[in-house]
Structures are given as structure tokens and as C-alpha cells.
Design an enzyme around this catalytic site. Sequence first.
Site, PDB file in Angstrom:
ATOM      1  N   GLU A  38       3.056  -3.291 -16.259  1.00  0.00           N
ATOM      2  CA  GLU A  38       2.225  -2.389 -15.443  1.00  0.00           C
ATOM      3  C   GLU A  38       1.144  -1.770 -16.334  1.00  0.00           C
ATOM      4  OE1 GLU A  38       1.651  -1.257 -12.237  1.00  0.00           O
ATOM      5  OE2 GLU A  38       0.216   0.081 -13.226  1.00  0.00           O
ATOM      6  N   ARG A 125       4.617   7.776   0.199  1.00  0.00           N
ATOM      7  CA  ARG A 125       4.586   6.677  -0.779  1.00  0.00           C
ATOM      8  C   ARG A 125       5.166   7.066  -2.129  1.00  0.00           C
ATOM      9  NH1 ARG A 125       0.635   2.271   0.008  1.00  0.00           N
ATOM     10  NH2 ARG A 125       0.002   2.395   2.159  1.00  0.00           N
ATOM     11  N   ARG A 207      -7.774   9.831   4.944  1.00  0.00           N
ATOM     12  CA  ARG A 207      -6.313   9.984   4.933  1.00  0.00           C
ATOM     13  C   ARG A 207      -5.941  11.376   4.446  1.00  0.00           C
ATOM     14  NH1 ARG A 207      -4.632   4.752   1.342  1.00  0.00           N
ATOM     15  NH2 ARG A 207      -2.736   4.673   2.564  1.00  0.00           N
ATOM     16  N   ASP A 328      -0.633  -7.847  -1.947  1.00  0.00           N
ATOM     17  CA  ASP A 328      -2.084  -7.717  -1.765  1.00  0.00           C
ATOM     18  C   ASP A 328      -2.871  -8.649  -2.683  1.00  0.00           C
ATOM     19  OD1 ASP A 328      -1.615  -5.777   0.103  1.00  0.00           O
ATOM     20  OD2 ASP A 328      -2.890  -4.240  -0.814  1.00  0.00           O
ATOM     21  N   ALA A 341       2.160  -4.086   3.265  1.00  0.00           N
ATOM     22  CA  ALA A 341       3.263  -4.087   2.301  1.00  0.00           C
ATOM     23  C   ALA A 341       4.431  -4.904   2.852  1.00  0.00           C
ATOM     24  CB  ALA A 341       3.696  -2.656   2.002  1.00  0.00           C
TER      25      ALA A 341
HETATM   26  C1  LIG Z   1      -4.882   3.234   4.879  1.00  0.00           C
HETATM   27  C2  LIG Z   1      -3.770   2.246   4.566  1.00  0.00           C
HETATM   28  C3  LIG Z   1      -2.562   2.361   5.257  1.00  0.00           C
HETATM   29  C4  LIG Z   1      -1.543   1.420   5.050  1.00  0.00           C
HETATM   30  N1  LIG Z   1      -0.375   1.545   5.747  1.00  0.00           N
HETATM   31  C5  LIG Z   1       0.596   0.610   5.595  1.00  0.00           C
HETATM   32  C6  LIG Z   1       1.824   0.711   6.334  1.00  0.00           C
HETATM   33  O1  LIG Z   1       2.057   1.663   7.083  1.00  0.00           O
HETATM   34  N2  LIG Z   1       2.753  -0.278   6.165  1.00  0.00           N
HETATM   35  C7  LIG Z   1       2.550  -1.351   5.324  1.00  0.00           C
HETATM   36  O2  LIG Z   1       3.425  -2.233   5.241  1.00  0.00           O
HETATM   37  N3  LIG Z   1       1.408  -1.452   4.604  1.00  0.00           N
HETATM   38  C8  LIG Z   1       0.431  -0.504   4.710  1.00  0.00           C
HETATM   39  N4  LIG Z   1      -0.715  -0.598   3.966  1.00  0.00           N
HETATM   40  C9  LIG Z   1      -0.865  -1.712   3.015  1.00  0.00           C
HETATM   41  C10 LIG Z   1      -0.100  -1.410   1.733  1.00  0.00           C
HETATM   42  O3  LIG Z   1      -0.519  -0.170   1.208  1.00  0.00           O
HETATM   43  C11 LIG Z   1      -0.332  -2.501   0.685  1.00  0.00           C
HETATM   44  O4  LIG Z   1      -0.155  -3.768   1.283  1.00  0.00           O
HETATM   45  C12 LIG Z   1       0.639  -2.368  -0.480  1.00  0.00           C
HETATM   46  O5  LIG Z   1       0.609  -1.078  -1.036  1.00  0.00           O
HETATM   47  C13 LIG Z   1       0.307  -3.412  -1.554  1.00  0.00           C
HETATM   48  O6  LIG Z   1       1.257  -3.318  -2.595  1.00  0.00           O
HETATM   49  P1  LIG Z   1       1.087  -4.227  -3.892  1.00  0.00           P
HETATM   50  O7  LIG Z   1       2.280  -3.907  -4.727  1.00  0.00           O
HETATM   51  O8  LIG Z   1       0.807  -5.634  -3.512  1.00  0.00           O
HETATM   52  O9  LIG Z   1      -0.244  -3.709  -4.597  1.00  0.00           O
HETATM   53  P2  LIG Z   1      -0.567  -2.280  -5.252  1.00  0.00           P
HETATM   54  O10 LIG Z   1       0.178  -1.184  -4.569  1.00  0.00           O
HETATM   55  O11 LIG Z   1      -2.054  -2.188  -5.295  1.00  0.00           O
HETATM   56  O12 LIG Z   1       0.013  -2.373  -6.724  1.00  0.00           O
HETATM   57  C14 LIG Z   1      -0.646  -3.116  -7.729  1.00  0.00           C
HETATM   58  C15 LIG Z   1      -0.109  -2.651  -9.080  1.00  0.00           C
HETATM   59  O13 LIG Z   1      -0.596  -3.542 -10.086  1.00  0.00           O
HETATM   60  C16 LIG Z   1      -1.093  -2.787 -11.172  1.00  0.00           C
HETATM   61  N5  LIG Z   1      -2.121  -3.626 -11.809  1.00  0.00           N
HETATM   62  C17 LIG Z   1      -3.331  -3.981 -11.312  1.00  0.00           C
HETATM   63  N6  LIG Z   1      -3.978  -4.786 -12.174  1.00  0.00           N
HETATM   64  C18 LIG Z   1      -3.158  -4.946 -13.238  1.00  0.00           C
HETATM   65  C19 LIG Z   1      -3.263  -5.685 -14.461  1.00  0.00           C
HETATM   66  N7  LIG Z   1      -4.362  -6.418 -14.748  1.00  0.00           N
HETATM   67  N8  LIG Z   1      -2.230  -5.640 -15.343  1.00  0.00           N
HETATM   68  C20 LIG Z   1      -1.105  -4.893 -15.077  1.00  0.00           C
HETATM   69  N9  LIG Z   1      -0.965  -4.167 -13.929  1.00  0.00           N
HETATM   70  C21 LIG Z   1      -1.971  -4.212 -13.017  1.00  0.00           C
HETATM   71  C22 LIG Z   1      -1.645  -1.514 -10.542  1.00  0.00           C
HETATM   72  O14 LIG Z   1      -1.735  -0.462 -11.486  1.00  0.00           O
HETATM   73  C23 LIG Z   1      -0.586  -1.255  -9.457  1.00  0.00           C
HETATM   74  O15 LIG Z   1       0.503  -0.514  -9.955  1.00  0.00           O
HETATM   75  C24 LIG Z   1      -1.744   0.345   4.138  1.00  0.00           C
HETATM   76  C25 LIG Z   1      -2.944   0.249   3.426  1.00  0.00           C
HETATM   77  C26 LIG Z   1      -3.947   1.192   3.627  1.00  0.00           C
HETATM   78  C27 LIG Z   1      -5.239   1.048   2.852  1.00  0.00           C
END
Ligand SMILES: Cc1cc2nc3c(=O)[nH]c(=O)nc-3n(C[C@H](O)[C@H](O)[C@H](O)COP(=O)(O)OP(=O)(O)OC[C@H]3O[C@@H](n4cnc5c(N)ncnc54)[C@H](O)[C@@H]3O)c2cc1C
Length: 473
Positions: A38, A125, A207, A328, A341
Site C-alpha cells: 500500500e 467507510r 457528499r 476499480d 465495491a
Molecule cells: C460517491 C460514491 C459512492 C459509492 N457508493 C458505493 C456503494 O454504496 N456501494 C458500493 O459497492 N460501491 C460504491 N462506490 C464505489 C466504491 O467506492 C469503489 O468501487 C471502491 O471503493 C473501490 O475499491 P478499490 O479497493 O478497488 O479501490 P480504492 O478504494 O481506490 O483503493 C485503492 C488503493 O490502492 C492504493 N494505491 C493506488 N495506487 C497505488 C500504487 N501505485 N502502489 C500502491 N498502492 C496504491 C491506494 O492508496 C488505495 O489504498 C461508490 C463510489 C462513489 C464515488
Amino acid sequence: MAAREPSQVHVAVVGGGIIGLVTALGLLKRNIPVKIYEQARSFREIGAGVAFTANALECMALLDPVIVDAVNAVATTNGEDKNNPNDYLRYHDGYNWDPNDIEGSDDKLLGLLHSGYKGFQGCHRANLLDELVKYIPSHAVEFGKRFTGYDDRGPTKGLLLHFLDGSTAEADIVIACDGIKSRVRQLILGADNPASHPHFSHKVAYRALIPMDRVLPVLGVFKSFNQHMHTGPRAHILHFPVAGGDFLNVVAFIREIEDWPLDDPNKVGNMTKPATREEVAAAFRGWGPTVCKIVDLLPDNIDKWAIFDTYDHPAPTFVQGRVCLAGDAAHASSPHHGAGAGIGVEDALALCTLLEKVATTISQDPQAEKGMIIETSLKIYDKVRPPRSQWLVKSSREVCDVYEWVYPDTLTDWDKCLAEITTRSHKLWYFDFDGMLKELHDSYENCLPSKSGGNNPSNGAQVKMGNNVIPVS
Ligand SMILES: Cc1cc2nc3c(=O)[nH]c(=O)nc-3n(C[C@H](O)[C@H](O)[C@H](O)COP(=O)(O)OP(=O)(O)OC[C@H]3O[C@@H](n4cnc5c(N)ncnc54)[C@H](O)[C@@H]3O)c2cc1C
């Protein structure tokens, strides 16, 4: 990560967001060595709400039941009585009202959608992340590791990972959960490829988490403790309770005509920008009194989030060799199904299921070509996951148009709107995960060197998966 043992699969997870964490937990549950890299100094999440639909909760239970425990520890039941949840999503007309009949005409209920038992529970969250992290052993994570690239040293030697601080690490496979601006997606698809970058959906979200003691006197008990979607022309507002009912999570979506360049240094965090309640009030001027009251509850200063997604340029593949994208990083979606998510959790289940099979194969057969088998399993992942996750990206855009009365097939015909929302939501919630697991299982069995003879991936240039023949190299 400790020296790689030939009889094990060593997994590097890049990114410790929700998807990185649940993937790591699913691997640990299957006794597969994993390390999360991370970039931040600690795990962190924003102070906003997130809800999980039935498909996500079912996949979490299969990944590791402790994930469901973590959600349950922080989830807020919809409704005033937590022992008797109100499992309906509510769609209201936030726009039309009769100024002469304020009490009777405002905020008309347009439709109800049953979400299934506790089918839509809001979580704070940051609280959720705190709960998940409790199950991650300290040896399974390294902080301050910004992943920059990797060398593929061939199927037997594995991958050498590079980090911004100049350090390196070894792994057999990289699962990139590095979010919407994924560095790994750029490496896989090429920095100049438009599919390597998310694009602006021309929607912004304001938000806020509003303390319930401010909300209750304004909205009353029922509206405060039950999820509501207030629909209207080219905008909508969603709210639901989180943190045991201590806060109301409010998200107001409006259209933004201007573009939002990602590299503009004036934009805080690139995807967010400071804004004011006045800006939101201007967008909802003339809407019904309930919506105006909700806007009045927002803080004076509020963050505005640009909604980016992968709709315009979906990734043509989630995989390169022994490196793959999940969550994502693979298929960032706009949030209008509340499921970005959740669909990433499905990815995690697919990957953990396949890697458990790989681990079993190589532990039983020391001669098995680990690198080749991992590549083959990722090709199966790349066939099974994109259709559904990329459907979500598209449907999320379209269902937003339904909420905002501009979807051509439904416009303001609310019977049609509700039918459209119901069909799409059911496709999402009532996911045939047994079908997905069977497809993964059958495809893997079909590719196994010992069982498929001529399809032996280590002997030939292609493997058979179901009815498809897939090249290995
Ligand atoms: C307004 C809004 C409301 C939402 N509501 C919902 C909901 O109700 N239900 C739902 O299911 N989804 C919801 N979502 C979608 C959800 O928030 C995302 O799909 C989810 O948080 C993505 O998680 P992730 O772990 O893929 O990415 P992220 O949460 O973006 O995590 C990525 C991680 O990777 C790390 N990182 C990035 N680049 C690097 C690198 N080069 N090296 C090392 N670490 C790195 C970052 O620091 C971070 O910790 C919502 C989104 C938005 C914008």
C-alpha cells in the site's frame, strides 16, 4: 515477502482499499501466502458511506466469513427498528410539488423496491476499514510502498516488483487493486491507451455525513432512518443512515457540462474540489421543500467529487501474463447502482477460487509449471469477469438517466422507470455466483495438464476453455 517456495503461490496485492483487503483475506483463508503493498503510511478510507448489496455479501461469505462479520459490526439497518428492518428502497419525486399544498404534495412516493433481507445496509467507510484491518496480520502488509512497475523474469523465476522508494519484492502473481487511477492498468494497456485512464462522466457528487441530531428535527424519524432516493430532472439526491444511525449519509448528484481534466493542478486530489452548500442549493433551486431542506442541512463547505468511470473506454483485458486487475483498477464505475465495491468483491472471489486451485495443483505435482498454470488461471479470470463488471459500468450510467428522467425508454413514465430499475437491480443482486464458480471450476479442469492431455498448457501454445481455445503466450 519471504523467499518464494516452489510449492506455493506467492501473491502480491497492490493497494489496500476495500478490494485489496478482501482479496488478501480470501487468500489467507485458503492458506495462500500474500502481501499487500500500500502506497499510504496506513490503511485509510474517506468519511463517507458505502452500502453492500446481496451479491457482495454472499461473495464475502465465500471469501471468508470474517468479512461479513466486519460489515455486520458497522452496518446500519435500514429503518427505525434495527430488529425489524425496512428492506425497501424508496424512489420519490423530489421535484414536483404544489406550493398551495405543501403538506400533501411534496416528495411523492413513486415506487418501492424490495432489496431482500438487510439487502441495503449503510456502512461508514472508515469504520468498515478499521474492522477489516483487524483480520490482516502485520506480516501481510507493507506501507509506504508505491508500486511503479515490474520485471517479468519468465514463468519459473516469477515477477520482480519495483517501488518508488527504490525497493523491490518478488512474487509469483500481482493482483492490482490500486483503484480508479491504477498504475498497473497503465502498464498493462500502455500509457497512451485511453482505456488506461478513467474518464469524466459529467456528473459530480456532493457528499456529506450529517449528525443525526441535526437531521431528525428537520426530516422527522421516518425520512432520517430510511434510505430515500429523491429523483428529478438531471439531478438526484440519495440518503441513508450510517454509523448506527448517528449520521445521515447524503449524496447529491448533479450534471457538470464542463470537462474535468485529471491533470489540472488546481483540482484538489484531482478528482475532488472544495465547494459550498450555496453551489448545491443553486442546482436544486425550485425543487420540492424536502429536497431543499436536505440541501440546507449540508455543511457550508463541502467536497465536490468528480465521477469518473471506464464507460467510454473499457479495458480490453484485465490481465497481462501473471499480472491482473481487480476492483476499480479493472472497471471503475459511476456509483448509481451502489455496487462498484460489490462487483470488485466478486472479482476477489473469482481470483481466490482460481488461485486455490493453482495452489492445489502445484502442491500435488512438483513438476507442474507454476508460472504457466498461473497464466492459464488468469486467462480464465479474464474471460469470466469482464462481461458482468463492464455491464455494471454501462448500466450504472443508464440507471442514473432513469433516476434523472432522461432515459429515452422511460422518461417520466414512472411505471416504466421502476420496471427498468427493478430489472437492472435484480440482475446485480441475484448474481448466480454458483454459476460463476462452476464456470471457473470447469474451465480450470479443462485446462489442467494431467486431465486435458492435448490441452496441456506447458506443452502447447493454447489451452481449451469451455468451447474456446485460448492462446497461452
Ligand atoms: C460517491 C460514491 C459512492 C459509492 N457508493 C458505493 C456503494 O454504496 N456501494 C458500493 O459497492 N460501491 C460504491 N462506490 C464505489 C466504491 O467506492 C469503489 O468501487 C471502491 O471503493 C473501490 O475499491 P478499490 O479497493 O478497488 O479501490 P480504492 O478504494 O481506490 O483503493 C485503492 C488503493 O490502492 C492504493 N494505491 C493506488 N495506487 C497505488 C500504487 N501505485 N502502489 C500502491 N498502492 C496504491 C491506494 O492508496 C488505495 O489504498 C461508490 C463510489 C462513489 C464515488
